[in-house]
Design a protein around this motif. Sequence first.
Motif, PDB file in Angstrom:
ATOM      1  N   TYR A   1      36.148   3.534  15.985  1.00 45.84           N
ATOM      2  CA  TYR A   1      36.743   2.196  16.074  1.00 45.84           C
ATOM      3  C   TYR A   1      36.636   1.701  17.514  1.00 45.84           C
ATOM      4  CZ  TYR A   1      38.829   2.337  11.427  1.00 45.84           C
ATOM      5  OH  TYR A   1      39.009   2.389  10.070  1.00 45.84           O
TER       6      TYR A   1
ATOM      7  N   GLN B   1      33.846  -1.319  10.619  1.00 46.04           N
ATOM      8  CA  GLN B   1      35.168  -0.710  10.568  1.00 46.04           C
ATOM      9  C   GLN B   1      35.978  -1.185   9.359  1.00 46.04           C
ATOM     10  OE1 GLN B   1      33.675  -1.512  13.587  1.00 46.04           O
ATOM     11  NE2 GLN B   1      33.384   0.682  13.845  1.00 46.04           N
TER      12      GLN B   1
ATOM     13  N   ARG C   1      33.380   0.018   5.740  1.00 43.51           N
ATOM     14  CA  ARG C   1      32.551   1.191   6.036  1.00 43.51           C
ATOM     15  C   ARG C   1      31.689   1.612   4.838  1.00 43.51           C
ATOM     16  NH1 ARG C   1      32.722   6.312   4.934  1.00 43.51           N
ATOM     17  NH2 ARG C   1      34.651   6.098   3.773  1.00 43.51           N
TER      18      ARG C   1
ATOM     19  N   LYS D   1      41.757   6.201  12.567  1.00 43.73           N
ATOM     20  CA  LYS D   1      41.474   5.121  13.520  1.00 43.73           C
ATOM     21  C   LYS D   1      41.446   5.667  14.951  1.00 43.73           C
ATOM     22  CE  LYS D   1      43.005   1.369  10.672  1.00 43.73           C
ATOM     23  NZ  LYS D   1      43.844   0.235  10.440  1.00 43.73           N
TER      24      LYS D   1
END
Lengths: 327, 264
Positions: A75, A89, A92, B252
């Motif tokens: 990310y 992101q 995907r 993330k």
Amino acid sequence: MAIIEVKKLSKNFKVKVKEKGLKNSLKAIIKPKYKIVRAVKNISFEVEKGEMIAFIGPNGAGKSTTIKMLTGILYPNNGSIKVLGIDPQKERKKLAYEIGTVFGQKEQLWTHLTPYDNFKFFGAIYDIPESRVEKKIEELKMLFELDDFINTPVRNLSLGQRIRCEIVASLIHEPKILFLDEPTIGLDPVVKENIRTLIKRMNKEYKTTVFLTSHDVSDIEKLCKRVIIINNGQVVLDDTMENLKYHYLNKKIVDAKMKERVNLDDEDGITILKDKGYNLKIEVDIQKRSVADALKLLNPDNIIDINISNVPLEDIISDIYKKEGKE
Amino acid sequence: MLMVVKNQLKISWLSIKYALIREMLNKTTFLTNIIFMVLNNASFIVQWIILYSLKDNVGGYTFKQVLLLWGIASGTYGVAHFFFKKAFSLSDTINTGKLDSYLVQPKNVLISAITTDIDTSALGDMIYAYITLFIYGVTLPNFLLFTFFCIIGGIFLTSISIILSSLSFWFSKSDIIADTGNGLMTNFATYPDGIFKGIVKILLFTLIPVGIVNYIPVRVMVSFNLGSFLIVIMATIFIVILAFLVFYKGLKKYSSSNLMMAKI
């Protein structure tokens, strides 16, 4: 139309700072110190459909980090990415159907299975019907010359054969873009050349856009028409290979074998690289002095044999790294 | 949506099948792994035989009920480690950047990452689980309930490991926390819950939820109770959702790695 659009992309990593000694290690448990490493700093570029682009830079320049952001693995902290109009992101999985990836340092194939079984497995990953996978395997088997070892377990293949299979596995689902992260790492020159020829053939046959990172200048020189050089997380050059050579090839190497010994010193526009009496190697900066001028200094009647060549692209690129690194 | 689930299950099944083929290449190791695991589990029963020769009841459990407890414990452990082996080394997968290859595939990263390998000795655990059920006394409802609890308990254990291993996205070396947590879930699983009192008992139904995976299923099998049965299902659904949430929150923060590696 650009199929890869990168705008002001940045990626930072938080890294723990470890000071030496037991005392400092104990201190770090109570109050750990961190530093921010800016791996990619505000980079922007675009890639057109069908292009073969080289994305190069020294170790730690930010190449792999960028490629991992483009493929949805990492990310970004800032900036935007659009690959085939898709945000890697946010979507995907959708993007994964459209791109192929080969990481030279990471194998994706099951080593105890044959390439054929691996390809069928990859076909299932991309939800391709059996009959279509069979057809595709047959087609790629011919293109990448896998006939001799397609039914040999991957663990028994040579590194070159494995890389060929890795590339084929990444092409099973007919990706529009192929990301190759150092695909020729660890291969001998003959196998490297073979891989390059096959990549070229694939690009011609399927019009696949190729995004290549490599430390091997020959990969770049022989495959790509455009080059992006990245250093310290920043794009330091984005140009065609032709322009790169034209603008940076302002030096010539003169290698001469002489009848008699010549006493020559460094002077404006001329640098002595090697002086072994009868054998002389000089570098001529053609912006300051012409080659003819340099030859006059050597006295043409005194020359038995001569070779005039360009500075290797490898040296040009490392010069760019050094120059931009200092700035 | 159904198609997506079907395709994901197909990939997971193929991964497990290929891993099983690899393990079966060495027939002797494959079989000895399974047989020795059955023998290993059986050896622990000896201490219970001695104990029950002195006493009829330990912590409210008869000998056969302890056997059933062992069966559930082995079955849940077996299911978790056979089908989801990599959930128990997920910290390593995260720390060494091995998630990359799953992230570039159009499939669920978590499910693909945890179903990529199997533990053959876990087959021994599953076989042992059914041996204990046969000794306890098998009926069709018992067999179905037992199988259901083994599967759901295996998923529960896997989810706990995913939650603890996902801490690796935030802290390095959190594999130690995951190993400790997984160890606690196994260590308490084979003792009758009646021997635990007070705060320990509360912990066994909350922070270290062995009670949900092992004790309640044994109670339900001894005497069926719909409320308890539903508690196990609800708790499992909750922990599975939590595992996915924690993993994807952590993803993330994933920083990958450039280590040289091979998929073996």
